[in-house]
Design a protein around this motif. Structure first.
Motif, PDB file in Angstrom:
ATOM      1  N   UNK A  28       2.035  47.417  26.856  1.00  0.00           N
ATOM      2  CA  UNK A  28       3.179  46.089  27.659  1.00  0.00           C
ATOM      3  C   UNK A  28       3.578  45.552  26.783  1.00  0.00           C
ATOM      4  N   UNK A  29       2.834  44.582  25.331  1.00  0.00           N
ATOM      5  CA  UNK A  29       3.192  43.744  24.982  1.00  0.00           C
ATOM      6  C   UNK A  29       4.626  44.795  24.067  1.00  0.00           C
ATOM      7  N   UNK A  30       4.171  45.754  23.891  1.00  0.00           N
ATOM      8  CA  UNK A  30       5.060  46.482  22.332  1.00  0.00           C
ATOM      9  C   UNK A  30       6.175  46.901  23.493  1.00  0.00           C
ATOM     10  N   UNK A  31       6.631  47.141  24.341  1.00  0.00           N
ATOM     11  CA  UNK A  31       7.594  47.390  25.299  1.00  0.00           C
ATOM     12  C   UNK A  31       8.326  46.356  25.605  1.00  0.00           C
ATOM     13  N   UNK A  32       8.156  45.636  26.042  1.00  0.00           N
ATOM     14  CA  UNK A  32       8.123  43.930  26.058  1.00  0.00           C
ATOM     15  C   UNK A  32       9.009  43.501  24.910  1.00  0.00           C
ATOM     16  N   UNK A  33       8.471  43.615  23.831  1.00  0.00           N
ATOM     17  CA  UNK A  33       9.577  43.763  22.628  1.00  0.00           C
ATOM     18  C   UNK A  33      10.500  44.179  22.152  1.00  0.00           C
ATOM     19  N   UNK A  34      10.526  45.674  22.867  1.00  0.00           N
ATOM     20  CA  UNK A  34      11.120  46.980  22.654  1.00  0.00           C
ATOM     21  C   UNK A  34      12.707  46.557  22.959  1.00  0.00           C
ATOM     22  N   UNK A  35      12.020  45.660  24.526  1.00  0.00           N
ATOM     23  CA  UNK A  35      13.180  45.317  25.332  1.00  0.00           C
ATOM     24  C   UNK A  35      14.040  44.007  25.005  1.00  0.00           C
ATOM     25  N   UNK A  36      13.407  43.725  24.745  1.00  0.00           N
ATOM     26  CA  UNK A  36      14.032  42.042  23.862  1.00  0.00           C
ATOM     27  C   UNK A  36      14.024  42.629  23.206  1.00  0.00           C
ATOM     28  N   UNK A  37      14.971  43.385  21.850  1.00  0.00           N
ATOM     29  CA  UNK A  37      15.230  43.961  20.420  1.00  0.00           C
ATOM     30  C   UNK A  37      16.483  45.129  21.553  1.00  0.00           C
ATOM     31  N   UNK A  38      17.266  44.941  22.193  1.00  0.00           N
ATOM     32  CA  UNK A  38      18.026  45.472  23.187  1.00  0.00           C
ATOM     33  C   UNK A  38      18.858  44.921  23.065  1.00  0.00           C
ATOM     34  N   UNK A  39      18.228  43.186  24.192  1.00  0.00           N
ATOM     35  CA  UNK A  39      19.155  42.509  24.944  1.00  0.00           C
ATOM     36  C   UNK A  39      19.680  41.454  24.044  1.00  0.00           C
ATOM     37  N   UNK A  40      19.507  40.787  23.037  1.00  0.00           N
ATOM     38  CA  UNK A  40      19.930  39.767  22.385  1.00  0.00           C
ATOM     39  C   UNK A  40      21.438  40.668  21.643  1.00  0.00           C
ATOM     40  N   UNK A  41      21.318  42.107  21.097  1.00  0.00           N
ATOM     41  CA  UNK A  41      22.728  42.608  20.585  1.00  0.00           C
ATOM     42  C   UNK A  41      23.643  42.677  21.558  1.00  0.00           C
ATOM     43  N   UNK A  42      23.404  42.989  22.938  1.00  0.00           N
ATOM     44  CA  UNK A  42      24.369  43.350  24.338  1.00  0.00           C
ATOM     45  C   UNK A  42      24.475  41.872  24.400  1.00  0.00           C
ATOM     46  N   UNK A  43      23.920  40.383  24.517  1.00  0.00           N
ATOM     47  CA  UNK A  43      24.723  39.403  24.007  1.00  0.00           C
ATOM     48  C   UNK A  43      25.215  38.898  24.036  1.00  0.00           C
ATOM     49  N   UNK A  44      24.330  38.770  22.840  1.00  0.00           N
ATOM     50  CA  UNK A  44      26.271  38.290  21.474  1.00  0.00           C
ATOM     51  C   UNK A  44      26.847  39.210  21.757  1.00  0.00           C
ATOM     52  N   UNK A  45      27.127  40.950  22.056  1.00  0.00           N
ATOM     53  CA  UNK A  45      28.792  40.831  21.735  1.00  0.00           C
ATOM     54  C   UNK A  45      29.674  40.740  23.174  1.00  0.00           C
ATOM     55  N   UNK A  46      28.923  40.738  23.542  1.00  0.00           N
ATOM     56  CA  UNK A  46      29.291  39.979  25.874  1.00  0.00           C
ATOM     57  C   UNK A  46      29.687  38.302  24.976  1.00  0.00           C
ATOM     58  N   UNK A  47      29.624  37.690  24.407  1.00  0.00           N
ATOM     59  CA  UNK A  47      29.766  36.295  24.449  1.00  0.00           C
ATOM     60  C   UNK A  47      30.770  36.495  23.213  1.00  0.00           C
ATOM     61  N   UNK A  48      30.840  36.979  22.243  1.00  0.00           N
ATOM     62  CA  UNK A  48      31.935  36.757  21.430  1.00  0.00           C
ATOM     63  C   UNK A  48      32.902  37.239  22.081  1.00  0.00           C
ATOM     64  N   UNK A  49      33.055  38.292  22.446  1.00  0.00           N
ATOM     65  CA  UNK A  49      34.259  39.144  23.053  1.00  0.00           C
ATOM     66  C   UNK A  49      34.875  38.324  24.194  1.00  0.00           C
ATOM     67  N   UNK A  50      33.821  37.324  25.056  1.00  0.00           N
ATOM     68  CA  UNK A  50      34.981  36.290  25.714  1.00  0.00           C
ATOM     69  C   UNK A  50      35.191  35.450  24.805  1.00  0.00           C
ATOM     70  N   UNK A  51      34.628  35.143  23.904  1.00  0.00           N
ATOM     71  CA  UNK A  51      35.209  34.029  23.682  1.00  0.00           C
ATOM     72  C   UNK A  51      36.289  34.203  22.545  1.00  0.00           C
ATOM     73  N   UNK A  52      36.134  35.255  22.102  1.00  0.00           N
ATOM     74  CA  UNK A  52      37.463  36.133  21.355  1.00  0.00           C
ATOM     75  C   UNK A  52      38.669  35.468  22.392  1.00  0.00           C
ATOM     76  N   UNK A  53      38.651  36.356  22.653  1.00  0.00           N
ATOM     77  CA  UNK A  53      39.647  36.747  24.362  1.00  0.00           C
ATOM     78  C   UNK A  53      39.719  35.114  24.642  1.00  0.00           C
ATOM     79  N   UNK A  54      38.855  34.069  25.089  1.00  0.00           N
ATOM     80  CA  UNK A  54      39.777  32.411  25.396  1.00  0.00           C
ATOM     81  C   UNK A  54      40.105  32.133  24.533  1.00  0.00           C
ATOM     82  N   UNK A  55      39.904  31.821  23.122  1.00  0.00           N
ATOM     83  CA  UNK A  55      39.781  31.683  21.857  1.00  0.00           C
ATOM     84  C   UNK A  55      41.492  31.817  21.835  1.00  0.00           C
ATOM     85  N   UNK A  56      41.737  33.153  21.757  1.00  0.00           N
ATOM     86  CA  UNK A  56      43.142  34.065  21.613  1.00  0.00           C
ATOM     87  C   UNK A  56      43.789  33.444  22.688  1.00  0.00           C
TER      88      UNK A  56
END
Length: 133
Positions: A28-56
């Motif tokens: 279970x812990x291994x699975x949680x760590x594996x899923x945690x490695x996927x989420x930050x990338x998606x979170x960053x991509x989302x935040x940067x896309x929105x920030x880029x549009x707003x700043x533009x």
């Protein structure tokens, strides 16, 4: 006077996790760590896309404000200044309406991407990993 339980039953047989449960816990812990490695990338991509549009958008609005001030500075009559202000006000309303549409589209695409990635990720998980996620 209240009594306390002795510490001797702290490791009673019913409270000790059998070895098979420990292994499941590790999985279970291994699975949680594996899923945690996927989420930050998606979170960053989302935040940067929105920030880029707003700043533009902010850059475009600052440019429009500078042009407005320059046009206003060249006015020689009151009526001309009022006309420049009216033109600017009409442009502001349209610019904000367009930006709301762009941000709405971006948010919808982001949610679609999250849904698709989540569905694909979950479909590849084992039953134990699904519990962890």
């Amino acid at each position: 006077m209240p009594t306390t339980k002795s510490g001797s039953d702290a490791f009673a047989a019913d409270r000790i996790m059998p070895a098979v449960n420990v292994e499941e816990g590790i999985e279970l812990i291994k699975a949680q760590l594996a899923s945690a490695s996927v989420l930050p990338q998606k979170i960053w991509e989302t935040q940067f896309a929105m920030a880029s549009e707003i700043l533009t958008f902010m850059g475009r609005r600052m440019q429009a404000q500078a042009e407005f001030c320059a046009r206003l500075g060249h006015c020689t009559e009151f009526g001309e200044a009022v006309g420049v202000q009216q033109d600017f006000a009409r442009g502001v309303g349209g610019a904000y309406a367009d930006e709301a549409g762009k941000l709405s589209t971006l948010a919808r695409k982001t949610m679609d991407a999250w849904t698709g990635a989540s569905a694909q990720y979950v479909s590849n998980l084992t039953a134990l990993q699904k519990k962890a996620a």
